[in-house]
Design a protein around this motif. Structure first.
Motif, short mmCIF file in Angstrom:
data_model
loop_
_atom_site.label_atom_id
_atom_site.label_comp_id
_atom_site.label_asym_id
_atom_site.label_seq_id
_atom_site.Cartn_x
_atom_site.Cartn_y
_atom_site.Cartn_z
N THR A 81 -5.49 3.77 -6.51
CA THR A 81 -5.37 2.74 -7.55
C THR A 81 -6.19 3.10 -8.78
O THR A 81 -5.76 2.90 -9.91
CB THR A 81 -5.88 1.39 -7.01
OG1 THR A 81 -5.73 1.36 -5.61
CG2 THR A 81 -5.16 0.24 -7.64
N LEU A 82 -7.37 3.65 -8.53
CA LEU A 82 -8.25 3.93 -9.65
C LEU A 82 -7.83 5.18 -10.42
O LEU A 82 -7.76 5.18 -11.64
CB LEU A 82 -9.69 4.12 -9.14
CG LEU A 82 -10.46 2.85 -8.83
CD1 LEU A 82 -11.86 3.21 -8.37
CD2 LEU A 82 -10.54 1.94 -10.05
N LEU A 91 -8.74 4.06 9.52
CA LEU A 91 -8.56 2.91 8.64
C LEU A 91 -9.55 2.93 7.48
O LEU A 91 -9.24 2.52 6.37
CB LEU A 91 -8.69 1.61 9.42
CG LEU A 91 -7.42 1.11 10.08
CD1 LEU A 91 -7.68 -0.19 10.81
CD2 LEU A 91 -6.33 0.92 9.05
N VAL A 92 -10.75 3.42 7.76
CA VAL A 92 -11.74 3.53 6.68
C VAL A 92 -11.22 4.51 5.64
O VAL A 92 -11.23 4.23 4.43
CB VAL A 92 -13.09 4.01 7.25
CG1 VAL A 92 -14.11 4.15 6.13
CG2 VAL A 92 -13.60 3.04 8.30
N VAL A 144 0.83 -1.21 0.00
CA VAL A 144 0.00 0.00 0.00
C VAL A 144 0.87 1.26 0.00
O VAL A 144 0.63 2.19 -0.77
CB VAL A 144 -0.93 -0.02 1.23
CG1 VAL A 144 -1.62 1.32 1.39
CG2 VAL A 144 -1.95 -1.13 1.11
N TRP A 170 -11.95 6.04 12.56
CA TRP A 170 -12.24 6.21 11.13
C TRP A 170 -11.03 6.27 10.24
O TRP A 170 -11.14 6.30 9.03
CB TRP A 170 -13.13 7.45 10.94
CG TRP A 170 -14.51 7.17 11.41
CD1 TRP A 170 -15.00 7.38 12.65
CD2 TRP A 170 -15.57 6.57 10.66
NE1 TRP A 170 -16.30 6.94 12.73
CE2 TRP A 170 -16.68 6.45 11.52
CE3 TRP A 170 -15.69 6.11 9.35
CZ2 TRP A 170 -17.88 5.88 11.11
CZ3 TRP A 170 -16.90 5.57 8.94
CH2 TRP A 170 -17.98 5.46 9.81
N LEU A 207 -8.09 5.37 5.11
CA LEU A 207 -6.92 4.82 4.44
C LEU A 207 -7.35 3.83 3.36
O LEU A 207 -6.86 3.87 2.24
CB LEU A 207 -6.02 4.12 5.47
CG LEU A 207 -4.75 3.48 4.91
CD1 LEU A 207 -3.79 4.54 4.44
CD2 LEU A 207 -4.08 2.59 5.94
N GLY A 208 -8.27 2.94 3.73
CA GLY A 208 -8.73 1.93 2.77
C GLY A 208 -9.32 2.57 1.54
O GLY A 208 -8.97 2.21 0.41
N LEU A 209 -10.19 3.54 1.75
CA LEU A 209 -10.85 4.16 0.60
C LEU A 209 -9.88 4.99 -0.23
O LEU A 209 -9.92 4.97 -1.46
CB LEU A 209 -12.02 5.02 1.08
CG LEU A 209 -13.17 4.21 1.71
CD1 LEU A 209 -14.30 5.13 2.14
CD2 LEU A 209 -13.69 3.15 0.74
N PHE A 246 -6.94 4.39 -0.64
CA PHE A 246 -6.14 3.45 -1.38
C PHE A 246 -6.83 3.03 -2.67
O PHE A 246 -6.22 2.93 -3.74
CB PHE A 246 -5.89 2.25 -0.49
CG PHE A 246 -4.90 1.34 -1.06
CD1 PHE A 246 -3.71 1.84 -1.54
CD2 PHE A 246 -5.15 0.00 -1.16
CE1 PHE A 246 -2.79 1.00 -2.10
CE2 PHE A 246 -4.24 -0.84 -1.72
CZ PHE A 246 -3.05 -0.34 -2.19
N VAL A 247 -8.15 2.80 -2.55
CA VAL A 247 -8.93 2.48 -3.75
C VAL A 247 -8.84 3.64 -4.73
O VAL A 247 -8.61 3.46 -5.93
CB VAL A 247 -10.39 2.22 -3.37
CG1 VAL A 247 -11.22 1.94 -4.60
CG2 VAL A 247 -10.50 1.06 -2.39
#
Lengths: 641, 428, 388
Positions: free
Chosen positions: C369-370, C358-359, C309, C356, C361-363, C365-366
């Motif tokens: 990538t996109l 991690l939420v 990541v 919040w 960070l996860g998003l 990250f998406v």
């Protein structure tokens, strides 16, 4: 003070009724023991109670055992049930009902061991009671604490037992008791021989109890019913302490002992002629010790050689507690036959456990087999779909209290929720990454951590209850050795249904045909009038939806937490990869292999489940090296990638 | 002199009946560090303790604080990340300059923090039951040592339930391993043969319990009474108890006593099938004393009606109040003075009786054994007198010769055979 | 040769200059020099971040340049940490034991010393015997050799098996993930010989420097980490330049084509995989004495995924991108989870960042990538290109 109280209590008691002797009186004699009973000492009370022959005794014992007896501040006992802050009291002797605030009473809480002893005392009252549950309770008590005295009453009660199931159980128990406590050796041997096909834990325990041994050591072969002579030369270290204990040999000389002796005999900078500074090696210490021993300042040095020699001079044996060799022979023969059957049954049980584990892995992985195997999309959030399904089940149970109905609602709802989530994810993210598989992996991983944390924020990190309906409680018991819980059977059936369903969808429906077409060549499929976008969306939704249903099933048998998905994800990927990508049968083969193998390794090393998992993964890594395409390798054009 | 002034001010304030205390004169505010994970895997257990500390501090401030000063809570989040515990502890002691730390749950997090607080001479109150074999000059262990939980529970099995064959099931980490080592030795000393002790370790969060439960049931094949000693941790208990219920193992046939299952853990379970199984702790919410009733109602007011209380919360309750009393009697928050004042501190338990701080930094506390009830609580069926906590167990050969006495011997790892102090720092 | 690879990668000089300035500034402001603007605990955080940057560039080389998405590089990092940790624990305990035994009348035997050390180290996990893997723990230089040798050998064997069988793409990712999972499960066992879940602790106390304040020790480790990062950067810049670099990038873009051109693809991949594993081991060996404790949780699969990541967010295929990603995300993480970020009050709900982050960070990250496949490093391209 206490005596006065008791005296008052006795006066009050006798004022109520004119019986010659009252239960309350007897209880007050043993007031301390009744209030704080202990397994070892409670029998005194029970004997007195039973000996009194009072009709209220069985009722009192039942209530006592069920924690329904309370003691008032002045020491008087009552049968009572809590009713808010008050107690509904019932006089132990007269049955007269009153009510009083709870605060002045103390509840009696006999512990499990005491309750078991009370149960045994109750047997004689309950064995022929008109109430079936009481008779059952009596039989359970006998089974828990078998006792020679119970044989006669038990046998006597068989004749008039109206309930056929209980009658069979009584006969069986009577047989067990006869084997151990029967009058004549013939009776016992007959009973023992009848047990040679019974694999139940109870039957084995009867045989093992007959065959209990005492081990001992002596200079020559002992008198008595000899079980076996042991060979000490295999492990002298283990046998030598027995000799020491029996007073037949001096204690071993440990390094700590040597040290202590040396320290105690320091003589002006030397010990036994060896200077202190040189004592930093084992050999020097032995030398010094030997010197001291020669002077008689220390016990003689017991070395490994002396140990081995001493051990060889004695006979180590085991003697049966039972004196009649005919009985022990019969029991040993019966036990050998039972153990053979048990071994077979255990293998069957292990296979059943393996099958169950395989079906769980299969259920967890089958959704992945579709998205990863058929579409080639690697979805790290698959585990989180499992979790979403499980939480759906939990939420449904919050609103629908009936467990059966709630499961029936939860299964399709979980499918719908995760189908929706899967389609959304496909539309928003995965669609854009079809040509970049490694990036799909990372993007879906991002979604995975976001979903996991989201679940934590909504539901908390604590595990949530997902309770199975009553008809899934319990286990299918074939024998004491072979049994499997209904919930696992349900998961197995669910796995079979999905296998059939997916095979049907892929092989027999228009959708399946289109999915296969798009998988093989999206461009060509599109030119044939198939909408690849739609197909991808539906396939992904299907795979995710199945994960949701798997989540409900897994939640029912294990637990519902925000991290449950991540526990299955790596395992699921390995299942798919080991089985062979792109093939539902492959996933089945992979799940079976992993499930059975894991159980096999666990069986080899039963005390460490973690090691089993480690070796399992190592095996998978090696397996993939040698069969990179999995068990069921794709053939032809599909294999070209 | 300044001390006296503070006291006078305090008395004056009380006399005037003002509700807002005159804390302003404290040049150096009293700071209490709270080092509990608020995120990550341990958050569920540790957040409760953070809330407990905030409640206790709030209550103490309402009662006038300490030494006339308001107590300030410094809360940090080590996020269930063991190295981060050490980093945050250093931050608390050097950047925030706290006077005392209340914190940690897992043993590994404590071992991570130990070198830091010993280096900086901090003070830590550790509230959770643990495996013992440690005594740091800078830590007060307010949770149970093995002889205050495991040994009495095994005694109960041997004496009261007549158990002759033991299954020691645990999660594979240091607390179950060490506890089971001690118990194995203890059982052998009590005449239980090695063959009659079955030991099994499973990973964290284990869910496939069918085989293990079957193995335990099969232990009964030689007619001996089987009992299970469970040191299974956290979530894994849910699958274990479900499988136990499915296999129809009742507490009357094979009793299970758990050391890591409390009121919090049971709230994730339907306990109707588990009635009668046991747990051993120093505290149960169901204890019937006035102090406990008051504590529970204060907790529910503070944190919410549905919240339950548990053993580590009581440990913090006792630890915090003892610290307050020690600071008051020492007249300062300086660590060495407080430490000396801690020895012999007494404070009433929530379960009745009095907890005493011993020179080995452990408490003397009563041991309770409870049976699980259908409503997710425990029915207390046995309560011992206060048992003094033992830092070094008497049942392992290497530890038998060790003792801890920071008051007179000034050593936490003193070898009574060679009469030397093995080390002054602790063994992390 | 040197000139050419630096010329190819002008970022090397920029990077070294920036790193040098940063190091100098931190050193001067630290407690060790008496200024104390930067606390010792923050120096440790920064030092650890430098080590993470080092493993991030290794990850970038293996993934961003060679196209192997390894989800197991933290296993090598952990092994490096364990290797150096064993010596740190052994030597520290030996000092304590020798001191406590020295008071006795009868001098201790080697066996007694070893038993006492074993008891001190393994008493925690209920044993006192030295496992075989501790055979060299008393020798710093052998243990330091292990830091390089064990990750190297493991990567060599694993890579040889995997590349030989032509395991590629996501399969290889999953296989590397399985490797780190197996290793962490193995180490979680108490009988693994490395103290199970407790791991090795007290690593910040360097034997022989007991009297040195942590402020000094932390700054020394910070400087060494910076040096290692600088050297690592130059080394990798050299590796990926020239013909070697071209082949490696070719493998990433089209493995089959490179193979048909006659290159032995497997050897190149194996070389890159092994060399990055070794550097990861070195990074780990520098990281854990600063962290103070290593346990198997550190090499759980999730950590290696985070590594990917960081590199992705920083920008693949550019070394400075990896450095930026690792530093940016890990420091941001500790800022958010450390309660540094203010809560946001929405009126009906308060967003607490510990919950919040991690939420987010996860998003994010998406999103990276996109929409920003080049990551943060891509911004530099934008800035550099603009004037032209």
């Amino acid at each position: 003070m206490r005596r006065i109280l008791i005296a008052i209590a006795l006066c009050c008691g006798s004022a109520f009724s004119g019986h010659a002797q009252e239960l309350q009186q007897i209880l007050q004699v043993h007031a301390d023991e009744v209030a704080k009973p202990s397994r070892r000492s409670v029998s005194v009370v029970l004997e007195d109670l039973v000996a009194s022959g009072l009709p209220q005794v069985p009722v009192f014992l039942e209530k006592w055992s069920a924690k329904n007896v309370w003691q008032r501040e002045d020491g008087v006992f009552f049968i009572a049930t809590a009713d808010g802050d008050d107690l509904k009291l019932q006089d132990i002797d007269t049955g007269g009902e009153t009510s009083a605030p709870k605060s002045t009473f103390k509840q009696l809480k006999p512990n499990g061991g005491v309750r078991r002893v009370i149960g045994t005392a109750l047997v004689q009252f309950q064995l022929s009671d008109p109430d079936l549950t009481r008779r059952e309770a009596a039989v359970i008590s006998i089974a828990r604490r078998p006792d020679a005295a119970q044989l006669a009453p038990l046998v006597a009660s068989i004749e008039d037992e109206p309930d056929p199931a209980l009658k069979a159980r009584k006969t069986q128990l009577a047989n067990f008791l006869t084997a151990r406590f029967g009058e004549t050796p013939q009776d016992r041997i007959a009973a023992i021989e009848s047990l040679s096909t019974d694999t139940s834990v109870e039957a084995r325990s009867v045989l093992n109890q007959i065959l209990t041994v005492k081990s001992g050591v002596s200079a020559s072969e002992p008198e008595g019913n000899l079980a076996r002579i042991l060979d000490p030369s295999q492990a002298p270290d283990a046998f030598y302490p027995q000799l020491v204990e029996a007073g037949l040999a001096p204690a071993e000389t440990t390094p700590a002992m040597i040290r202590a002796v040396l320290e105690a005999n320091i003589d002006g900078g030397t010990v036994g002629g060896v200077p202190l500074a040189q004592l930093n090696s084992e050999t020097a210490r032995y030398r010094a010790y030997a010197a001291l021993a020669r002077e008689g300042l220390a016990p003689p040095l017991v070395t490994e050689d002396t140990r081995e020699y001493t051990v060889g001079a004695y006979v180590f044996y085991e003697l049966y507690d039972e004196e009649d060799p005919a009985i022990t022979d019969a029991a040993a023969t019966a036990l050998a036959s039972v153990e053979q059957r048990v071994a077979i049954a255990q293998t069957a049980d292990l296979a059943l456990d393996g099958l169950s584990l395989a079906s769980i892995y299969f259920l967890a992985a089958i959704g992945l087999a579709i998205t990863f195997g058929v579409m080639g999309v690697i979805n790290m959030a698959h585990g989180e779909f499992i979790m979403m399904g499980a939480y759906t089940g939990y939420v449904v149970q919050l609103f629908v209290p009936d467990y059966t109905i709630s499961i029936l609602i939860a299964l399709p709802l979980a499918f719908a929720v995760t189908f929706g989530a899967g389609v959304t994810m496909e539309r928003l993210v995965i669609r854009h990454l079809y040509h970049r598989p490694l990036e799909t992996l990372l993007a879906t991983f991002g979604i995975s951590i976001a979903l996991q944390q989201l679940a934590k924020n909504i539901f908390g990190t604590q595990a949530r209850p997902l309770t199975s309906p009553d008809w899934l409680d319990g286990a299918w018991v074939m024998s004491d050795v072979i049994q499997i819980s209904y919930i696992r059977i349900a998961i197995f059936v669910l796995a079979l249904i999905f296998l059939a369903l997916i095979l049907f969808v892929l092989k027999r429906t228009r959708l399946g045909l289109e999915v296969r077409a798009v998988t093989q060549n999206p461009g060509m499929a599109a030119s044939m009038g198939i909408n690849p976008d739609r197909i991808n969306m539906l396939t992904f939704g299907l795979g995710s939806g199945i994960a949701g249903i798997a989540g409900v099933a897994i939640g029912l048998y294990a637990k519902v937490t925000s991290e449950m998905g991540s526990e299955y994800i790596v395992q699921s990927f390995m299942t798919v990869v080991v089985g062979g990508v792109g093939n539902v049968w492959g996933t089945l083969a992979g799940a079976s292999m992993i499930g059975f193998l894991q159980k096999g390794i666990e069986w080899l090393n039963p005390s460490n489940t973690l090691a089993a998992q480690t070796y399992m993964i190592l095996f998978i890594i090696l397996f993939i090296q040698f069969r990179p395409k999995g068990i069921v390798a794709p053939k032809g054009r599909a294999a070209a990638d | 002199m300044a001390q006296k002034l503070k006291q006078t001010a305090l008395i004056a304030a009380t006399l005037m009946g003002t509700t807002t205390m005159a804390f302003a004169e404290c040049a150096d505010p009293i700071k209490v560090g709270v080092l509990h994970s608020l995120s990550g895997t341990m958050a569920i257990s540790e957040t409760t303790l953070k809330d407990t500390m905030l409640m206790l501090i709030e209550k103490q401030n309402a009662a006038g604080g300490v030494l006339g000063c308001e107590i300030e809570a410094v809360v940090v989040d080590p996020a269930s990340d063991w190295p981060l515990f050490a980093e945050k502890a250093r931050e608390l002691l050097t950047v925030h300059e706290v006077d005392v730390i209340f914190g940690n749950w897992t043993s590994v997090s404590r071992k991570s923090v130990l070198p830091v607080i010993e280096e900086l001479n901090g003070l830590l109150f550790y509230p959770v039951q643990y495996e013992g074999e440690e005594s740091s000059k800078n830590v007060f262990y307010t949770g149970a040592a093995p002889n205050q939980q495991a040994i009495p529970a095994v005694d109960y099995f041997l004496e009261e339930l007549g158990v002759e064959k033991f299954a020691l099931l645990g999660t594979d980490y240091v607390y179950p391993r060490t506890t089971n080592n001690i118990l194995e030795q203890y059982l052998q000393d009590n005449g239980i043969a090695t063959d009659d002790i079955f030991v099994n370790y499973t990973p964290f969060g284990h869910s496939d319990w069918a085989t293990i439960v079957a193995d335990v049931v099969a232990l009964g094949e030689d007619g001996k009474q089987v009992g299970v000693i469970s040191t299974i941790n956290g979530d894994a208990n849910i699958g274990f108890y479900k499988e136990l219920a499915a296999a129809g193992v009742s507490a009357d046939d094979i009793p299970v006593v758990a050391f890591s299952v409390g009121e919090e853990e049971l709230s994730g379970l339907d306990t109707s099938n588990l009635v009668g199984h046991l747990a051993a702790w120093n505290y149960f919410q169901s204890a019937e004393t006035d102090a406990n009733a008051e504590f529970i109602s204060a907790w529910k007011d503070f944190a919410g009606e549905e919240r339950v209380t548990n053993d580590p919360m009581e440990a913090h309750y006792i630890g915090f109040n003892m610290w307050v009393n020690a600071v008051t009697s020492a007249g300062t928050t300086e660590v060495d003075a407080v430490r000396t004042a801690m020895y012999g501190q007494e404070f009433p338990n929530l379960t009745g009786g009095t907890a005493v701080m011993l020179p080995n930094h452990h408490l003397a506390k009563p041991v309770l054994i409870g049976e699980i009830t259908a409503d997710g609580q425990f029915d207390i069926i046995s309560q011992t007198k206060e048992v003094p906590g033992d830092a070094w167990t008497d049942f392992l050969p290497a530890s038998k010769v060790l003792t801890s006495d920071w008051k007179d011997l000034g050593c936490g790892m003193y070898n009574i055979e060679t009469k030397t102090c093995v080390q002054l720092t602790s063994n992390y | 040769m040197n000139k050419s690879f630096i010329a190819q990668n002008p970022s090397v000089l920029w990077f070294l200059a920036a790193l040098g300035l940063f190091t100098l500034a931190v050193t001067l402001l630290s407690e060790a020099t008496g200024v104390g603007l930067i606390s010792t605990s923050f120096v440790k955080t920064l030092g650890k971040t430098l080590c993470l940057c080092l493993i991030a560039i290794a990850m970038d080389v293996v993934w961003g340049y060679c196209g192997i998405l390894s989800l197991g590089h933290f296993a090598f990092f952990g092994i490096g940490g364990y290797a150096v940790g064993m010596w740190l624990m052994y030597a520290r305990t030996e000092g304590i034991v020798l001191e406590s035994l020295s008071g006795q009348v009868i001098p201790p035997t080697p066996q007694e010393i070893s038993d006492a050390i074993g008891n001190q180290i393994f008493g925690v996990v209920g044993s006192s015997d030295f496992p075989l893997i501790w055979a060299f723990a008393d020798n710093l230089f052998l243990q330091l050799a292990m830091v390089v040798l064990i990750p190297g050998l493991l990567a060599l064997v694993f890579g040889w098996l995997a590349f030989r069988s032509r395991v590629t793409g996501v399969y290889l990712s999953i296989l590397t993930q399985a490797m780190t999972l197996a290793l962490s499960l193995y180490l979680f066992q108490n009988d693994s010989g490395l103290r199970g879940n407790n791991g090795l602790s007290g690593l910040q106390n360097i034997p022989g420097f007991e009297a040195t304040p942590q402020a000094t020790i932390s700054i020394v480790f910070f400087l060494v980490s910076a040096l290692a990062l600088g050297l690592g950067y130059v080394f990798f810049a050299w590796v990926i330049s020239g013909k070697m670099g071209s082949v490696v990038k070719g493998i990433r873009d089209n493995e089959a084509r490179v193979r048909f051109l006659g290159y032995h693809v497997e050897s190149y991949k194996l070389f890159i995989f092994t060399i990055t594993a070794i550097i990861s081991g070195i990074a780990g060996a520098l990281y854990y004495p600063q962290a103070g404790i290593i346990n198997p949780g550190e090499i759980a699969p999730i950590t290696s995924i985070y590594l990917a990541v960081w590199v992705a967010i920083g920008g693949r295929g550019r070394l400075y991108g990896a450095v930026i990603g690792a530093a940016f995300v890990s420091l941001l993480s500790s800022w958010f989870t450390g309660g540094g970020a203010p809560d946001i009050n929405l009126g009906f709900y308060t967003i607490q960042w510990t919950d919040w982050w991690l939420v987010l960070l996860g998003l994010s990250f998406v999103a990276v990538t996109l929409f920003f496949p080049k990551g943060i490093g891509g911004l530099f391209d934008y800035l550099v290109r603009k004037p032209s």
